[in-house]
Motif scaffolding. Structure first.
Motif, PDB file in Angstrom:
ATOM      1  N   ARG A 150       0.857  -1.187   0.000  1.00 23.25           N
ATOM      2  CA  ARG A 150       0.000   0.000   0.000  1.00 23.25           C
ATOM      3  C   ARG A 150       0.894   1.238   0.000  1.00 23.25           C
ATOM      4  NH1 ARG A 150      -5.160  -0.130   1.462  1.00 23.25           N
ATOM      5  NH2 ARG A 150      -4.976   1.775   2.730  1.00 23.25           N
ATOM      6  N   VAL A 151       0.854   1.989  -1.089  1.00 19.51           N
ATOM      7  CA  VAL A 151       1.791   3.100  -1.253  1.00 19.51           C
ATOM      8  C   VAL A 151       1.042   4.395  -1.528  1.00 19.51           C
ATOM      9  CG1 VAL A 151       3.779   3.972  -2.553  1.00 19.51           C
ATOM     10  CG2 VAL A 151       3.505   1.503  -2.182  1.00 19.51           C
ATOM     11  N   ALA A 152       1.483   5.466  -0.872  1.00 18.94           N
ATOM     12  CA  ALA A 152       0.976   6.814  -1.131  1.00 18.94           C
ATOM     13  C   ALA A 152       2.047   7.610  -1.861  1.00 18.94           C
ATOM     14  CB  ALA A 152       0.609   7.509   0.168  1.00 18.94           C
ATOM     15  N   LEU A 153       1.632   8.434  -2.808  1.00 22.77           N
ATOM     16  CA  LEU A 153       2.557   9.207  -3.638  1.00 22.77           C
ATOM     17  C   LEU A 153       2.297  10.696  -3.475  1.00 22.77           C
ATOM     18  CD1 LEU A 153       2.212   7.171  -6.973  1.00 22.77           C
ATOM     19  CD2 LEU A 153       3.778   6.737  -5.074  1.00 22.77           C
ATOM     20  N   ILE A 154       3.376  11.490  -3.375  1.00 24.06           N
ATOM     21  CA  ILE A 154       3.249  12.944  -3.257  1.00 24.06           C
ATOM     22  C   ILE A 154       4.323  13.602  -4.114  1.00 24.06           C
ATOM     23  CG2 ILE A 154       3.290  14.946  -1.712  1.00 24.06           C
ATOM     24  CD1 ILE A 154       2.561  13.077   0.582  1.00 24.06           C
ATOM     25  N   ALA A 155       3.907  14.582  -4.933  1.00 21.03           N
ATOM     26  CA  ALA A 155       4.841  15.330  -5.770  1.00 21.03           C
ATOM     27  C   ALA A 155       4.251  16.712  -6.054  1.00 21.03           C
ATOM     28  CB  ALA A 155       5.111  14.597  -7.079  1.00 21.03           C
ATOM     29  N   PRO A 156       5.090  17.683  -6.424  1.00 26.34           N
ATOM     30  CA  PRO A 156       4.576  19.001  -6.790  1.00 26.34           C
ATOM     31  C   PRO A 156       3.808  18.932  -8.112  1.00 26.34           C
ATOM     32  CG  PRO A 156       6.935  19.075  -6.308  1.00 26.34           C
ATOM     33  CD  PRO A 156       6.558  17.646  -6.461  1.00 26.34           C
ATOM     34  N   ASN A 157       2.849  19.817  -8.260  1.00 24.81           N
ATOM     35  CA  ASN A 157       2.009  19.850  -9.460  1.00 24.81           C
ATOM     36  C   ASN A 157       2.684  20.660 -10.564  1.00 24.81           C
ATOM     37  OD1 ASN A 157      -0.111  19.551 -11.208  1.00 24.81           O
ATOM     38  ND2 ASN A 157      -1.417  21.060 -10.218  1.00 24.81           N
ATOM     39  N   ILE A 191      -1.773   1.681  -5.178  1.00 22.87           N
ATOM     40  CA  ILE A 191      -1.538   3.100  -4.918  1.00 22.87           C
ATOM     41  C   ILE A 191      -2.776   3.610  -4.173  1.00 22.87           C
ATOM     42  CG2 ILE A 191      -1.069   5.366  -5.899  1.00 22.87           C
ATOM     43  CD1 ILE A 191       1.184   3.345  -6.369  1.00 22.87           C
ATOM     44  N   VAL A 192      -2.631   3.865  -2.885  1.00 23.63           N
ATOM     45  CA  VAL A 192      -3.807   4.226  -2.081  1.00 23.63           C
ATOM     46  C   VAL A 192      -4.120   5.719  -2.157  1.00 23.63           C
ATOM     47  CG1 VAL A 192      -3.501   2.280  -0.524  1.00 23.63           C
ATOM     48  CG2 VAL A 192      -2.428   4.474   0.036  1.00 23.63           C
ATOM     49  N   SER A 193      -3.138   6.539  -2.522  1.00 27.48           N
ATOM     50  CA  SER A 193      -3.397   7.967  -2.729  1.00 27.48           C
ATOM     51  C   SER A 193      -2.291   8.555  -3.591  1.00 27.48           C
ATOM     52  CB  SER A 193      -3.490   8.726  -1.400  1.00 27.48           C
ATOM     53  OG  SER A 193      -2.236   8.787  -0.754  1.00 27.48           O
ATOM     54  N   ALA A 208      -5.314   7.300   4.984  1.00 28.74           N
ATOM     55  CA  ALA A 208      -5.124   6.252   3.964  1.00 28.74           C
ATOM     56  C   ALA A 208      -4.381   5.044   4.498  1.00 28.74           C
ATOM     57  CB  ALA A 208      -4.389   6.835   2.761  1.00 28.74           C
ATOM     58  N   LYS A 209      -3.550   5.237   5.529  1.00 26.51           N
ATOM     59  CA  LYS A 209      -2.790   4.149   6.162  1.00 26.51           C
ATOM     60  C   LYS A 209      -1.939   3.331   5.173  1.00 26.51           C
ATOM     61  CE  LYS A 209      -5.841   3.392  10.151  1.00 26.51           C
ATOM     62  NZ  LYS A 209      -6.642   4.625   9.981  1.00 26.51           N
ATOM     63  N   PRO A 210      -1.092   3.991   4.375  1.00 32.75           N
ATOM     64  CA  PRO A 210      -0.173   3.224   3.518  1.00 32.75           C
ATOM     65  C   PRO A 210       0.941   2.609   4.352  1.00 32.75           C
ATOM     66  CG  PRO A 210       0.370   5.545   3.432  1.00 32.75           C
ATOM     67  CD  PRO A 210      -0.872   5.441   4.279  1.00 32.75           C
ATOM     68  N   ASP A 211       1.605   1.596   3.828  1.00 27.80           N
ATOM     69  CA  ASP A 211       2.782   1.085   4.529  1.00 27.80           C
ATOM     70  C   ASP A 211       4.065   1.712   3.989  1.00 27.80           C
ATOM     71  OD1 ASP A 211       2.836  -0.289   2.126  1.00 27.80           O
ATOM     72  OD2 ASP A 211       2.565  -2.266   3.012  1.00 27.80           O
ATOM     73  N   ALA A 212       3.968   2.411   2.846  1.00 27.20           N
ATOM     74  CA  ALA A 212       5.110   3.141   2.294  1.00 27.20           C
ATOM     75  C   ALA A 212       4.620   4.445   1.679  1.00 27.20           C
ATOM     76  CB  ALA A 212       5.838   2.302   1.254  1.00 27.20           C
ATOM     77  N   VAL A 213       5.470   5.464   1.737  1.00 28.80           N
ATOM     78  CA  VAL A 213       5.166   6.778   1.144  1.00 28.80           C
ATOM     79  C   VAL A 213       6.319   7.160   0.234  1.00 28.80           C
ATOM     80  CG1 VAL A 213       4.706   9.220   1.594  1.00 28.80           C
ATOM     81  CG2 VAL A 213       3.867   7.474   3.184  1.00 28.80           C
ATOM     82  N   TYR A 214       5.977   7.537  -0.999  1.00 29.22           N
ATOM     83  CA  TYR A 214       7.013   8.002  -1.927  1.00 29.22           C
ATOM     84  C   TYR A 214       6.811   9.483  -2.206  1.00 29.22           C
ATOM     85  CZ  TYR A 214      10.071   8.616  -5.892  1.00 29.22           C
ATOM     86  OH  TYR A 214      11.064   9.073  -6.711  1.00 29.22           O
ATOM     87  N   ILE A 215       7.871  10.268  -1.989  1.00 30.63           N
ATOM     88  CA  ILE A 215       7.802  11.707  -2.241  1.00 30.63           C
ATOM     89  C   ILE A 215       8.816  12.125  -3.293  1.00 30.63           C
ATOM     90  CG2 ILE A 215       6.972  12.238   0.087  1.00 30.63           C
ATOM     91  CD1 ILE A 215       9.887  13.235   0.696  1.00 30.63           C
ATOM     92  N   PHE A 216       8.417  13.028  -4.156  1.00 28.20           N
ATOM     93  CA  PHE A 216       9.368  13.778  -4.980  1.00 28.20           C
ATOM     94  C   PHE A 216       9.171  15.237  -4.592  1.00 28.20           C
ATOM     95  CE2 PHE A 216       9.909  16.272  -9.036  1.00 28.20           C
ATOM     96  CZ  PHE A 216      11.277  16.395  -8.911  1.00 28.20           C
ATOM     97  N   LEU A 217       9.968  15.670  -3.618  1.00 25.04           N
ATOM     98  CA  LEU A 217       9.872  17.034  -3.098  1.00 25.04           C
ATOM     99  C   LEU A 217      11.295  17.564  -2.966  1.00 25.04           C
ATOM    100  CD1 LEU A 217       7.168  16.386  -0.348  1.00 25.04           C
ATOM    101  CD2 LEU A 217       6.812  17.582  -2.525  1.00 25.04           C
TER     102      LEU A 217
END
Length: 305
Positions: free
Chosen positions: A169-176, A196-198, A219-228
């Motif tokens: 379960r992975v959440a993803l965050i990046a700039p728009n 991909i949970v979010s 969302a309770k992911p077990d991993a979070v990936y960021i491009f920040l």
């Protein structure tokens, strides 16, 4: 085969292009080569631009002040991470200053804006960082060369790593902006076998990630990936760990979100985070050791990727 540092690659690429320029235009009898180094030198992303500027100028210095056998003049300008400022400044550099080459852009939205006046003037652009997918596809241009990477490369590597480690379960965050979208597309291309949970795209100048942390908690992911990159990553990592989320979620990112500047600014909260990079300051080869020693001597700090 010996590995080379990114700045060494950029220097050699410019040298080769400069030599080709001179050979192709004998009637001009060029007695120098002029480089427009347009980068982000202010704001949250300035750390990346400052390293590009300092690395490039160090490469010129170590090369005796020459590129392609010609004395090199480097004109430095700040794009302020703004496509409009970048476009206007590039227009000035190619028209008024008549630079032979352009380089230095950090952010892909700025690169796409700068490309228009640069390519229209038939001026070569050699990228030290930005590699938007558009310029590798439908907007491919004979005046654009990259000495760095394609935007999605590092993110593809992390996507595969997260999958290989068994995170489901992975959440993803990046700039728009273009590189943010390329980043998450690259991650998803190689992340298989999980959900991909979010997927969140934040403003490029965002420094308070309270809303995103609330989404992660729900969302309770077990991993979070960021491009920040740069200051964005510094703020997110501190807030992520401060909110206690690192106890239940493993944080991943590309080198841009975990390089030497970020580590120095964040400190202990970096522990437990994983990232990918095509380069590190402690790579064990002669060219890299020489570059890092010269950079530290010149600027009193470690270089970043």
């Amino acid at each position: 085969m010996k590995a080379a540092t990114p700045f060494a690659l950029l220097s050699r690429t410019v040298c080769a292009a400069a030599a080709a320029f001179v050979l192709a235009t004998p009637a001009l009898a060029a007695d120098n080569v002029k480089i427009g180094l347009l980068s982000t030198l202010s704001g949250p992303g300035a750390g990346l631009g400052i390293d590009i500027r300092d690395g490039f100028q160090l490469a010129v210095k170590l090369n005796g002040g020459k590129l392609g056998g010609l004395p090199a003049e480097v004109i430095v300008a700040d794009d302020q991470a703004s496509p409009d400022v970048g476009r206007q400044t590039a227009d000035r550099l190619v028209k008024r200053d008549q630079v032979d080459f352009m380089t230095g852009i950090v952010f892909s939205n700025v690169m796409l804006a700068v490309g228009a006046p640069t390519f229209a003037a038939k001026t070569f652009y050699i990228s030290a960082n930005a590699g938007p997918s558009q310029l590798a596809g439908e907007q491919c241009n004979p005046y654009f060369f990259s000495a760095s990477y394609q935007n999605d490369n590092q993110h593809e590597a992390v996507g595969k790593t997260v999958a290989d480690k068994g995170f489901k379960r992975v959440a993803l965050i990046a700039p728009n902006y273009p590189a943010g979208k390329d980043a998450l597309a690259g991650f998803k291309r190689y992340y298989k076998g999980g959900e991909i949970v979010s997927e969140s795209y934040t403003p490029l100048n965002l420094l308070d990630y309270g809303a995103e942390l609330s989404k992660l908690r729900a969302a309770k992911p077990d991993a979070v990936y960021i491009f920040l990159p740069g200051g964005l990553g510094i703020n997110f990592i501190k807030q992520f760990v401060g909110a206690g989320l690192s106890k239940d979620m493993t944080l991943f990112g590309p080198g841009f979100s975990g390089d030497e500047d970020v580590i120095k600014a964040v400190g202990n909260p970096m522990l437990g985070m994983f990232n990918s990079s095509q380069w590190a300051h402690d790579l064990d080869n002669a060219a890299n050791k020489k570059f890092v020693a010269a950079f530290e001597k010149e600027y009193g700090r470690l270089p970043t990727l």
